[in-house]
Motif scaffolding. Structure first.
Motif, PDB file in Angstrom:
ATOM      1  N   ILE A  34       0.927  -1.268   0.022  1.00  0.00           N
ATOM      2  CA  ILE A  34       0.211  -0.149   0.000  1.00  0.00           C
ATOM      3  C   ILE A  34       0.962   1.306   0.081  1.00  0.00           C
ATOM      4  CG2 ILE A  34      -1.605   1.487   1.131  1.00  0.00           C
ATOM      5  CD1 ILE A  34      -2.723  -1.586   2.442  1.00  0.00           C
ATOM      6  N   HIS A  35       0.803   2.167  -0.854  1.00  0.00           N
ATOM      7  CA  HIS A  35       1.637   3.234  -1.074  1.00  0.00           C
ATOM      8  C   HIS A  35       1.032   4.669  -0.703  1.00  0.00           C
ATOM      9  CE1 HIS A  35       3.751   0.729  -3.675  1.00  0.00           C
ATOM     10  NE2 HIS A  35       2.685   0.302  -4.212  1.00  0.00           N
ATOM     11  N   THR A  36       1.855   5.569  -0.118  1.00  0.00           N
ATOM     12  CA  THR A  36       1.104   6.686   0.192  1.00  0.00           C
ATOM     13  C   THR A  36       2.504   7.852  -0.095  1.00  0.00           C
ATOM     14  OG1 THR A  36       2.170   6.606   2.382  1.00  0.00           O
ATOM     15  CG2 THR A  36       0.124   5.977   2.268  1.00  0.00           C
ATOM     16  N   ARG A  37       1.827   8.996  -0.445  1.00  0.00           N
ATOM     17  CA  ARG A  37       2.908  10.250  -0.556  1.00  0.00           C
ATOM     18  C   ARG A  37       2.144  11.304   0.320  1.00  0.00           C
ATOM     19  NH1 ARG A  37       5.245  10.698  -6.600  1.00  0.00           N
ATOM     20  NH2 ARG A  37       6.053  12.525  -5.354  1.00  0.00           N
ATOM     21  N   GLU A  38       3.086  11.984   0.788  1.00  0.00           N
ATOM     22  CA  GLU A  38       2.411  13.220   1.682  1.00  0.00           C
ATOM     23  C   GLU A  38       1.449  14.315   0.761  1.00  0.00           C
ATOM     24  OE1 GLU A  38       4.027  16.964   4.099  1.00  0.00           O
ATOM     25  OE2 GLU A  38       5.445  15.374   3.738  1.00  0.00           O
ATOM     26  N   GLU A  39       1.641  14.570  -0.366  1.00  0.00           N
ATOM     27  CA  GLU A  39       0.835  15.406  -1.346  1.00  0.00           C
ATOM     28  C   GLU A  39      -0.038  14.706  -1.684  1.00  0.00           C
ATOM     29  OE1 GLU A  39       4.339  13.864  -4.167  1.00  0.00           O
ATOM     30  OE2 GLU A  39       3.932  14.312  -1.706  1.00  0.00           O
ATOM     31  N   VAL A  40      -0.370  13.397  -1.756  1.00  0.00           N
ATOM     32  CA  VAL A  40      -1.457  12.680  -2.316  1.00  0.00           C
ATOM     33  C   VAL A  40      -2.576  12.373  -1.266  1.00  0.00           C
ATOM     34  CG1 VAL A  40      -2.340  10.619  -3.701  1.00  0.00           C
ATOM     35  CG2 VAL A  40       0.018  11.606  -4.026  1.00  0.00           C
ATOM     36  N   PRO A  41      -3.898  12.659  -1.568  1.00  0.00           N
ATOM     37  CA  PRO A  41      -4.792  12.592  -0.252  1.00  0.00           C
ATOM     38  C   PRO A  41      -5.317  11.229  -0.378  1.00  0.00           C
ATOM     39  CG  PRO A  41      -5.897  13.600  -2.279  1.00  0.00           C
ATOM     40  CD  PRO A  41      -4.436  13.345  -2.539  1.00  0.00           C
ATOM     41  N   VAL A  42      -4.731  10.158  -0.866  1.00  0.00           N
ATOM     42  CA  VAL A  42      -5.285   8.916  -0.769  1.00  0.00           C
ATOM     43  C   VAL A  42      -4.030   7.802  -0.610  1.00  0.00           C
ATOM     44  CG1 VAL A  42      -7.337   9.187  -2.341  1.00  0.00           C
ATOM     45  CG2 VAL A  42      -5.206   8.348  -3.346  1.00  0.00           C
ATOM     46  N   LYS A  43      -4.280   6.738  -0.009  1.00  0.00           N
ATOM     47  CA  LYS A  43      -3.168   5.614   0.011  1.00  0.00           C
ATOM     48  C   LYS A  43      -4.007   4.768  -1.109  1.00  0.00           C
ATOM     49  CE  LYS A  43      -4.599   4.607   4.425  1.00  0.00           C
ATOM     50  NZ  LYS A  43      -4.616   3.845   5.531  1.00  0.00           N
ATOM     51  N   TRP A  44      -3.118   4.107  -1.939  1.00  0.00           N
ATOM     52  CA  TRP A  44      -3.382   3.297  -2.941  1.00  0.00           C
ATOM     53  C   TRP A  44      -2.327   1.856  -3.094  1.00  0.00           C
ATOM     54  CZ3 TRP A  44      -0.260   7.201  -3.434  1.00  0.00           C
ATOM     55  CH2 TRP A  44       1.164   7.219  -4.129  1.00  0.00           C
ATOM     56  N   ALA A  45      -3.040   0.935  -3.752  1.00  0.00           N
ATOM     57  CA  ALA A  45      -2.229  -0.291  -3.940  1.00  0.00           C
ATOM     58  C   ALA A  45      -2.719  -0.962  -5.463  1.00  0.00           C
ATOM     59  CB  ALA A  45      -2.576  -1.080  -2.840  1.00  0.00           C
ATOM     60  N   GLY A  46      -1.937  -1.742  -5.921  1.00  0.00           N
ATOM     61  CA  GLY A  46      -2.263  -2.452  -7.038  1.00  0.00           C
ATOM     62  C   GLY A  46      -2.179  -4.042  -7.133  1.00  0.00           C
ATOM     63  N   PHE A  47      -3.012  -4.603  -7.708  1.00  0.00           N
ATOM     64  CA  PHE A  47      -2.812  -6.247  -7.750  1.00  0.00           C
ATOM     65  C   PHE A  47      -3.368  -6.683  -9.303  1.00  0.00           C
ATOM     66  CE2 PHE A  47      -6.908  -4.933  -5.647  1.00  0.00           C
ATOM     67  CZ  PHE A  47      -7.815  -5.887  -6.514  1.00  0.00           C
ATOM     68  N   THR A  48      -3.357  -7.832  -9.550  1.00  0.00           N
ATOM     69  CA  THR A  48      -3.944  -8.286 -10.612  1.00  0.00           C
ATOM     70  C   THR A  48      -4.939  -9.439 -10.585  1.00  0.00           C
ATOM     71  OG1 THR A  48      -2.016  -9.799 -11.328  1.00  0.00           O
ATOM     72  CG2 THR A  48      -1.893  -7.654 -12.245  1.00  0.00           C
ATOM     73  N   ASP A  49      -5.747  -9.626 -11.390  1.00  0.00           N
ATOM     74  CA  ASP A  49      -6.602 -10.786 -11.283  1.00  0.00           C
ATOM     75  C   ASP A  49      -5.880 -12.013 -12.074  1.00  0.00           C
ATOM     76  OD1 ASP A  49      -6.937 -10.754 -14.277  1.00  0.00           O
ATOM     77  OD2 ASP A  49      -9.263  -9.913 -14.067  1.00  0.00           O
ATOM     78  N   PRO A  50      -6.375 -13.340 -11.970  1.00  0.00           N
ATOM     79  CA  PRO A  50      -5.537 -14.218 -12.657  1.00  0.00           C
ATOM     80  C   PRO A  50      -5.448 -14.332 -14.098  1.00  0.00           C
ATOM     81  CG  PRO A  50      -7.462 -14.971 -10.945  1.00  0.00           C
ATOM     82  CD  PRO A  50      -7.498 -13.610 -11.093  1.00  0.00           C
ATOM     83  N   LEU A 100      -5.857  -4.302 -11.289  1.00  0.00           N
ATOM     84  CA  LEU A 100      -6.704  -3.663 -10.321  1.00  0.00           C
ATOM     85  C   LEU A 100      -6.004  -3.043  -9.385  1.00  0.00           C
ATOM     86  CD1 LEU A 100      -8.896  -6.693 -10.479  1.00  0.00           C
ATOM     87  CD2 LEU A 100      -9.360  -4.872 -11.684  1.00  0.00           C
ATOM     88  N   GLY A 101      -6.724  -2.251  -8.416  1.00  0.00           N
ATOM     89  CA  GLY A 101      -6.411  -1.756  -7.348  1.00  0.00           C
ATOM     90  C   GLY A 101      -7.481  -1.155  -6.515  1.00  0.00           C
ATOM     91  N   PHE A 102      -6.879  -0.621  -5.276  1.00  0.00           N
ATOM     92  CA  PHE A 102      -7.828  -0.082  -4.452  1.00  0.00           C
ATOM     93  C   PHE A 102      -7.179   1.236  -4.214  1.00  0.00           C
ATOM     94  CE2 PHE A 102      -8.471  -4.514  -2.512  1.00  0.00           C
ATOM     95  CZ  PHE A 102      -9.609  -4.697  -3.191  1.00  0.00           C
ATOM     96  N   PHE A 103      -8.058   2.217  -3.412  1.00  0.00           N
ATOM     97  CA  PHE A 103      -7.670   3.334  -2.930  1.00  0.00           C
ATOM     98  C   PHE A 103      -8.321   3.819  -1.684  1.00  0.00           C
ATOM     99  CE2 PHE A 103     -10.654   5.009  -6.110  1.00  0.00           C
ATOM    100  CZ  PHE A 103     -11.390   6.048  -5.317  1.00  0.00           C
ATOM    101  N   GLU A 104      -7.716   4.670  -0.647  1.00  0.00           N
ATOM    102  CA  GLU A 104      -8.727   4.902   0.385  1.00  0.00           C
ATOM    103  C   GLU A 104      -8.379   6.342   0.833  1.00  0.00           C
ATOM    104  OE1 GLU A 104      -8.778   3.998   5.100  1.00  0.00           O
ATOM    105  OE2 GLU A 104      -7.839   2.460   3.891  1.00  0.00           O
TER     106      GLU A 104
END
Length: 134
Positions: free
Chosen positions: A87-103, A108-112
């Motif tokens: 899960i990635h973050t950067r101070e200047e970005v308002p979300v956390k994000w992550a990436g993954f793949t389907d089979p 794909l990915g999520f953000f919060e």
């Protein structure tokens, strides 16, 4: 005027792909207009289509907004066998994000939202209340 959108991912094995996305999205498709094709309305006017076929190289990622990114990562690792992902973050970005793949290799990915108030404002804007999204 643009008023809706669809995003399509292709899966080589539609039946297996349908089950995989059903588990990812925690519900049955909203629409199955014909064999080998299913659609979920993720938020009003935004549809994810899963179609039988050859996945497109280099497409995506399709990132889904979630209320708890760590919990969702743990859930799909357990329920879908997805490998651990950062899960990635950067101070200047308002979300956390992550990436993954389907089979099938679809990215794909999520953000919060990091700020709880920003998250609640978005949920209220989309659904009218937090309870409406459940």
């Amino acid at each position: 005027m643009i008023y809706e959108m669809t995003i399509q991912v292709r899966v080589a094995d539609f039946n297996r792909g349908y089950k995989w996305y059903e588990t990812l999205l925690k519900r049955n498709a909203d629409l199955i207009p014909h064999e080998g094709f299913a659609e979920w309305e993720l938020v009003p006017g935004c549809w994810l289509q899963v179609a039988g076929g050859i996945p497109s190289d280099g497409s995506g990622p399709v990132r889904l907004g979630v209320t708890d990114i760590e919990s969702e990562r743990n859930r799909i690792m357990s329920a879908l066998g997805v490998s651990f992902f950062d899960i990635h973050t950067r101070e200047e970005v308002p979300v956390k994000w992550a990436g993954f793949t389907d089979p099938w290799g679809n990215r794909l990915g999520f953000f919060e939202y990091k700020n709880i108030n920003d998250k609640e404002v978005q949920i209220q804007r989309m659904f009218g209340s937090r309870d409406a999204q459940k």
